[in-house]
Design an enzyme around this catalytic site. Structure first.
Site, mmCIF file in Angstrom:
data_model
loop_
_atom_site.group_PDB
_atom_site.id
_atom_site.type_symbol
_atom_site.label_atom_id
_atom_site.label_comp_id
_atom_site.label_asym_id
_atom_site.label_seq_id
_atom_site.Cartn_x
_atom_site.Cartn_y
_atom_site.Cartn_z
ATOM 1 N N LYS A 120 -8.139 -48.109 -84.236
ATOM 2 C CA LYS A 120 -7.311 -49.222 -83.754
ATOM 3 C C LYS A 120 -5.978 -48.717 -83.185
ATOM 4 O O LYS A 120 -5.593 -49.088 -82.076
ATOM 5 C CB LYS A 120 -7.018 -50.223 -84.898
ATOM 6 C CG LYS A 120 -8.273 -50.836 -85.496
ATOM 7 C CD LYS A 120 -7.939 -51.852 -86.576
ATOM 8 C CE LYS A 120 -7.265 -51.268 -87.806
ATOM 9 N NZ LYS A 120 -8.108 -50.316 -88.566
ATOM 10 N N ARG B 24 -5.768 -59.541 -91.921
ATOM 11 C CA ARG B 24 -6.744 -58.796 -92.716
ATOM 12 C C ARG B 24 -7.461 -59.680 -93.726
ATOM 13 O O ARG B 24 -8.309 -59.194 -94.464
ATOM 14 C CB ARG B 24 -6.039 -57.672 -93.477
ATOM 15 C CG ARG B 24 -6.101 -56.307 -92.812
ATOM 16 C CD ARG B 24 -5.361 -55.331 -93.719
ATOM 17 N NE ARG B 24 -5.762 -53.968 -93.560
ATOM 18 C CZ ARG B 24 -5.097 -53.079 -92.816
ATOM 19 N NH1 ARG B 24 -4.075 -53.443 -92.108
ATOM 20 N NH2 ARG B 24 -5.494 -51.814 -92.796
ATOM 21 N N ARG C 143 -7.157 -37.481 -90.106
ATOM 22 C CA ARG C 143 -6.025 -38.005 -89.312
ATOM 23 C C ARG C 143 -4.723 -37.293 -89.686
ATOM 24 O O ARG C 143 -4.449 -37.013 -90.844
ATOM 25 C CB ARG C 143 -5.871 -39.502 -89.573
ATOM 26 C CG ARG C 143 -4.579 -40.091 -89.026
ATOM 27 C CD ARG C 143 -4.615 -41.599 -88.946
ATOM 28 N NE ARG C 143 -5.077 -42.247 -90.147
ATOM 29 C CZ ARG C 143 -5.482 -43.513 -90.211
ATOM 30 N NH1 ARG C 143 -5.494 -44.260 -89.136
ATOM 31 N NH2 ARG C 143 -5.891 -44.030 -91.351
ATOM 32 N N ARG D 26 -1.196 -39.032 -94.006
ATOM 33 C CA ARG D 26 -0.760 -40.235 -94.724
ATOM 34 C C ARG D 26 -1.180 -40.162 -96.187
ATOM 35 O O ARG D 26 -2.249 -39.664 -96.502
ATOM 36 C CB ARG D 26 -1.394 -41.477 -94.076
ATOM 37 C CG ARG D 26 -0.617 -42.005 -92.907
ATOM 38 C CD ARG D 26 -1.346 -43.070 -92.127
ATOM 39 N NE ARG D 26 -1.984 -44.115 -92.915
ATOM 40 C CZ ARG D 26 -2.577 -45.187 -92.377
ATOM 41 N NH1 ARG D 26 -2.593 -45.342 -91.067
ATOM 42 N NH2 ARG D 26 -3.149 -46.101 -93.134
ATOM 43 N N ARG E 62 -10.389 -48.377 -99.300
ATOM 44 C CA ARG E 62 -9.925 -49.225 -98.198
ATOM 45 C C ARG E 62 -11.101 -49.777 -97.392
ATOM 46 O O ARG E 62 -11.045 -50.895 -96.887
ATOM 47 C CB ARG E 62 -8.968 -48.423 -97.291
ATOM 48 C CG ARG E 62 -7.599 -48.221 -97.966
ATOM 49 C CD ARG E 62 -6.837 -47.050 -97.376
ATOM 50 N NE ARG E 62 -6.573 -47.189 -95.968
ATOM 51 C CZ ARG E 62 -6.405 -46.168 -95.134
ATOM 52 N NH1 ARG E 62 -6.477 -44.922 -95.575
ATOM 53 N NH2 ARG E 62 -6.169 -46.378 -93.870
HETATM 54 P P1 ADP Z 1 -7.074 -46.957 -87.365
HETATM 55 O O1 ADP Z 1 -5.759 -47.336 -86.730
HETATM 56 O O2 ADP Z 1 -8.175 -47.903 -87.029
HETATM 57 O O3 ADP Z 1 -6.974 -46.734 -88.850
HETATM 58 P P2 ADP Z 1 -6.736 -44.456 -85.868
HETATM 59 O O4 ADP Z 1 -6.572 -44.933 -84.476
HETATM 60 O O5 ADP Z 1 -5.519 -43.977 -86.569
HETATM 61 O O6 ADP Z 1 -7.519 -45.570 -86.755
HETATM 62 O O7 ADP Z 1 -7.866 -43.311 -85.837
HETATM 63 C C1 ADP Z 1 -8.250 -42.638 -87.033
HETATM 64 C C2 ADP Z 1 -8.482 -41.167 -86.736
HETATM 65 O O8 ADP Z 1 -9.662 -41.034 -85.929
HETATM 66 C C3 ADP Z 1 -7.351 -40.501 -85.964
HETATM 67 O O9 ADP Z 1 -7.174 -39.197 -86.480
HETATM 68 C C4 ADP Z 1 -7.854 -40.473 -84.512
HETATM 69 O O10 ADP Z 1 -7.359 -39.335 -83.823
HETATM 70 C C5 ADP Z 1 -9.365 -40.394 -84.684
HETATM 71 N N1 ADP Z 1 -10.101 -41.172 -83.674
HETATM 72 C C6 ADP Z 1 -9.767 -42.386 -83.171
HETATM 73 N N2 ADP Z 1 -10.689 -42.807 -82.290
HETATM 74 C C7 ADP Z 1 -11.640 -41.842 -82.228
HETATM 75 C C8 ADP Z 1 -12.869 -41.683 -81.485
HETATM 76 N N3 ADP Z 1 -13.303 -42.635 -80.626
HETATM 77 N N4 ADP Z 1 -13.586 -40.565 -81.693
HETATM 78 C C9 ADP Z 1 -13.167 -39.609 -82.557
HETATM 79 N N5 ADP Z 1 -12.037 -39.695 -83.281
HETATM 80 C C10 ADP Z 1 -11.264 -40.793 -83.125
HETATM 81 P P1 AMP Z 2 -2.983 -49.540 -91.779
HETATM 82 O O1 AMP Z 2 -1.836 -48.753 -91.249
HETATM 83 O O2 AMP Z 2 -3.309 -50.732 -90.914
HETATM 84 O O3 AMP Z 2 -4.185 -48.698 -92.101
HETATM 85 O O4 AMP Z 2 -2.489 -50.169 -93.165
HETATM 86 C C1 AMP Z 2 -2.147 -49.351 -94.261
HETATM 87 C C2 AMP Z 2 -2.014 -50.208 -95.515
HETATM 88 O O5 AMP Z 2 -0.945 -51.160 -95.348
HETATM 89 C C3 AMP Z 2 -3.229 -51.050 -95.899
HETATM 90 O O6 AMP Z 2 -4.197 -50.318 -96.618
HETATM 91 C C4 AMP Z 2 -2.578 -52.154 -96.735
HETATM 92 O O7 AMP Z 2 -2.256 -51.697 -98.047
HETATM 93 C C5 AMP Z 2 -1.265 -52.387 -95.999
HETATM 94 N N1 AMP Z 2 -1.409 -53.422 -94.957
HETATM 95 C C6 AMP Z 2 -1.252 -53.262 -93.619
HETATM 96 N N2 AMP Z 2 -1.464 -54.419 -92.974
HETATM 97 C C7 AMP Z 2 -1.773 -55.333 -93.918
HETATM 98 C C8 AMP Z 2 -2.130 -56.716 -93.899
HETATM 99 N N3 AMP Z 2 -2.240 -57.396 -92.737
HETATM 100 N N4 AMP Z 2 -2.400 -57.326 -95.072
HETATM 101 C C9 AMP Z 2 -2.313 -56.675 -96.240
HETATM 102 N N5 AMP Z 2 -2.002 -55.381 -96.343
HETATM 103 C C10 AMP Z 2 -1.733 -54.711 -95.198
#
Ligand code: ADP
Ligand code: AMP
Length: 216
Positions: free
Chosen positions: A13, A88, A127, A160, A171
């Site tokens: 995302k 969420r 990541r 993270r 999660r």
């Molecule tokens: P989210 O925001 O949904 O938690 P991220 O955008 O941070 O996910 O992506 C999670 C990890 O996967 C990051 O390290 C990113 O570089 C990698 N990633 C994202 N999209 C792809 C893809 N299409 N193919 C391979 N790796 C990806």
């Molecule tokens: P994210 O960066 O979106 O992966 O979110 C990291 C963490 O933040 C999640 O696992 C939750 O603990 C908290 N969080 C982020 N957005 C929300 C939301 N909309 N509702 C509840 N918790 C959230």
């Protein structure tokens, strides 16, 4: 355009959000980023959120809803926004609909990134993020030019706290139980744009771009 990007943790995302905001000139609003910023600045909100985040659980709806509704009233969103990580829960989605209705507007599209769970664990655990500018990398899929350093500012990349295998699994479970019902919620509103997130980053973006341009 007023958009939501939906998908399990590690789906991509944030990665896609970076390209979407550039291409469609909308403002990126990530609730996870807002919480992490508050933790970094040791605010009361950050303190409240941290224990939930560390356990891989959701921060309570009341806290999250208030932050997002406040943010939506800021004057920089005339050209639209992309909500990432919110809503969420169904409760959050209902609160969002109500807030937008009160403002005389509504969502245009909900981008739903679909990825199988074995890929999610690998993506989230691999990541790495820049603590300064927030850019996201992956140790295999999206390497920085210099290992361990941000391409933009040279800062040392970090993992993270909630990207351990155990917390990522938790999660994903939380996503299945509390967030995945939103797929039907938005499908019923005719807003859902399903995207195959298992493809390479650029190919995923191409699907999103095409999907959003069809709407325009
Ligand atoms: P989210 O925001 O949904 O938690 P991220 O955008 O941070 O996910 O992506 C999670 C990890 O996967 C990051 O390290 C990113 O570089 C990698 N990633 C994202 N999209 C792809 C893809 N299409 N193919 C391979 N790796 C990806
Ligand atoms: P994210 O960066 O979106 O992966 O979110 C990291 C963490 O933040 C999640 O696992 C939750 O603990 C908290 N969080 C982020 N957005 C929300 C939301 N909309 N509702 C509840 N918790 C959230």
């Amino acid at each position: 355009m007023r958009l939501v990007i939906l998908g399990p943790p590690g789906a991509g995302k944030g990665t896609q959000a970076a390209s979407i905001v550039d291409t469609f000139n909308v403002v990126h609003i990530s609730t996870g980023d807002i919480f992490r910023e508050n933790i970094k600045n040791a605010t009361e909100l950050g303190q409240k959120a941290k224990s939930y985040m560390d356990r891989g659980e959701l921060v309570p709806d009341e806290l999250v809803n208030e932050i997002v509704v406040d943010r939506l009233h800021k004057p920089d969103l005339d050209n639209g926004f992309l909500l990432d990580g919110f809503p969420r829960t169904v409760n959050q989605a209902v609160a969002l609909d109500a807030a937008l209705e009160q403002m005389g507007t509504k969502l245009d599209r909900v981008i739903n990134i679909v990825v199988a769970s074995d890929l999610l664990i690998d993506r989230a655990v691999g990541r790495r993020v820049c603590p300064k500018c927030g850019r996201t990398y992956h140790i295999v899929n999206q390497k920085p030019k210099v290992e361990g350093k941000c391409d933009a500012d040279g800062e040392t990349l970090i993992q993270r706290d909630d990207d351990t295998e155990e917390t990522v699994k938790k999660r994903i479970e939380v996503y299945e139980k509390q967030t995945s019902p939103l797929i039907d919620y938005y499908k019923a509103q005719g807003l859902l744009l399903d995207i195959d997130g298992s493809q390479a980053i650029d190919d995923v973006f191409e699907q999103i771009r095409r999907g959003l341009e069809e709407e325009a």
